[in-house]
Scaffold this motif. Structure first.
Motif, PDB file in Angstrom:
ATOM      1  N   LEU A   5     -14.174   8.565  -2.515  1.00  0.00           N
ATOM      2  CA  LEU A   5     -13.159   7.581  -2.879  1.00  0.00           C
ATOM      3  C   LEU A   5     -12.792   7.710  -4.354  1.00  0.00           C
ATOM      4  O   LEU A   5     -13.631   8.107  -5.165  1.00  0.00           O
ATOM      5  N   PRO A   6     -11.560   7.373  -4.727  1.00  0.00           N
ATOM      6  CA  PRO A   6     -11.193   7.410  -6.147  1.00  0.00           C
ATOM      7  C   PRO A   6     -11.999   6.392  -6.944  1.00  0.00           C
ATOM      8  O   PRO A   6     -12.367   5.330  -6.434  1.00  0.00           O
TER       9      PRO A   6
ATOM     10  N   GLY B 148      -4.531  10.713  -0.125  1.00  0.00           N
ATOM     11  CA  GLY B 148      -4.263  10.182  -1.449  1.00  0.00           C
ATOM     12  C   GLY B 148      -2.776  10.006  -1.718  1.00  0.00           C
ATOM     13  O   GLY B 148      -1.928  10.510  -0.976  1.00  0.00           O
TER      14      GLY B 148
ATOM     15  N   LEU C 258      -9.034  10.707   4.483  1.00  0.00           N
ATOM     16  CA  LEU C 258      -8.377   9.878   3.480  1.00  0.00           C
ATOM     17  C   LEU C 258      -7.191  10.651   2.933  1.00  0.00           C
ATOM     18  O   LEU C 258      -7.309  11.831   2.606  1.00  0.00           O
TER      19      LEU C 258
ATOM     20  N   HIS D   6       0.802  -1.218   0.000  1.00  0.00           N
ATOM     21  CA  HIS D   6       0.000   0.000   0.000  1.00  0.00           C
ATOM     22  C   HIS D   6       0.839   1.272   0.000  1.00  0.00           C
ATOM     23  O   HIS D   6       0.301   2.352   0.018  1.00  0.00           O
TER      24      HIS D   6
ATOM     25  N   LEU E 112      -6.892   0.083  -0.036  1.00  0.00           N
ATOM     26  CA  LEU E 112      -6.912   1.087   1.018  1.00  0.00           C
ATOM     27  C   LEU E 112      -6.199   0.543   2.254  1.00  0.00           C
ATOM     28  O   LEU E 112      -6.520  -0.535   2.733  1.00  0.00           O
TER      29      LEU E 112
ATOM     30  N   GLY F 191      -0.060   4.554  -1.730  1.00  0.00           N
ATOM     31  CA  GLY F 191      -1.434   4.456  -2.196  1.00  0.00           C
ATOM     32  C   GLY F 191      -2.385   5.197  -1.278  1.00  0.00           C
ATOM     33  O   GLY F 191      -1.992   6.013  -0.451  1.00  0.00           O
ATOM     34  N   LEU F 192      -3.661   4.902  -1.429  1.00  0.00           N
ATOM     35  CA  LEU F 192      -4.687   5.550  -0.632  1.00  0.00           C
ATOM     36  C   LEU F 192      -4.625   5.037   0.805  1.00  0.00           C
ATOM     37  O   LEU F 192      -4.497   3.840   1.047  1.00  0.00           O
ATOM     38  N   GLU F 193      -4.738   5.966   1.753  1.00  0.00           N
ATOM     39  CA  GLU F 193      -4.629   5.599   3.165  1.00  0.00           C
ATOM     40  C   GLU F 193      -5.754   6.233   3.962  1.00  0.00           C
ATOM     41  O   GLU F 193      -6.113   7.394   3.745  1.00  0.00           O
TER      42      GLU F 193
ATOM     43  N   THR G   2      -8.861  14.181   2.204  1.00  0.00           N
ATOM     44  CA  THR G   2     -10.323  14.264   2.131  1.00  0.00           C
ATOM     45  C   THR G   2     -10.896  14.004   3.509  1.00  0.00           C
ATOM     46  O   THR G   2     -10.669  12.938   4.085  1.00  0.00           O
TER      47      THR G   2
END
Length: 232
Positions: free
Chosen positions: A205-206, A146, A144, A131, A229, A134-136, A152
């Motif tokens: 979310l993406p 990115g 969130l 990960h 995620l 990546g997104l966390e 976010t």
């Protein structure tokens, strides 16, 4: 000291004060975030449980015993890692432990090194590698993060729901589990209201489009998170 695969949010439920303190200190020095309590009745409420990765539970507890607690934890958080640490060494005890939700069953006395190894091994499943960048999901800051560093904001229940998705097998949750996380009564689940929460979360979310939904419907059952995620 060897580096961790990833720090985990741990719960220890142990009524022996000296043992509880030594376990908390040993795992804390390895970088984990530890909450230690002396009985099942002191276990954090649902909102806090969603931020936990793993619980270490003694079976011989005052009040509610460890088997009942483990089963309750497993029902509330299907993806929670559970290690039972107990003096009960009979085969029947071990079978009962696994039937009530244990991932790993360790008998006392156990070395701190062995317990730390079990925590790290189970942590590799709970926090899989790959990960980085990546997104966390940051459950403490409720946001969130990115890959590009963008942030976010999330509402507390959105963060709790995403954390539960991450830890659930195959990142799937049933309607009743989602309703519970959102504070809805589970006797008569309002599916349109539940879907509205999911729609709002998808937008954060993406891949939040009809062609590539980050949370997909499993008809007649629930939903599945479909983006990579990592949670912390």
């Amino acid at each position: 000291m060897a580096p961790l695969h990833a720090p985990l949010n741990l719960l220890i439920v142990e009524d022996n004060d000296d043992l509880r303190d030594s376990l908390a200190d040993a795992l804390g020095t390895r970088g984990h975030h530890v909450v230690a309590v002396d009985c099942a009745e002191a276990v954090p409420e649902q909102a806090e449980l969603t931020r936990l990765d793993l619980a270490i539970v003694d079976l011989n507890l005052p009040g509610e015993d460890g088997l009942a607690l483990a089963q309750r934890l497993r029902e509330a958080q299907p993806g929670l890692g559970i290690i039972m640490l107990t003096a009960r060494a009979q085969s029947s005890d071990k079978v009962a432990g696994y039937e009530h939700g244990a991932d790993i069953y360790l008998t006392k006395p156990v070395s701190l090194q062995e317990l730390a190894g079990a925590v790290q091994a189970l942590g590799r499943r709970l926090r899989p590698a790959g990960h980085d960048g990546g997104l966390e999901l940051d459950t403490r800051r409720l946001c969130l993060i990115g890959a590009d560093g963008s942030v976010t904001a999330l509402k507390p229940r959105e963060a709790a729901l995403l954390a539960a998705f991450v830890r659930a097998p195959q990142q799937r949750l049933e309607h009743w589990q989602i309703a519970g996380l959102l504070g809805m009564p589970d006797q008569d689940i309002n599916k349109p209201a539940l879907e509205l929460h999911i729609v709002r979360l998808r937008k954060k979310l993406p891949g939040g489009t009809d062609d590539c939904s980050p949370i997909k419907v499993i008809r007649g059952w629930g939903y599945q998170l479909c983006v990579a995620l990592a949670a912390r």
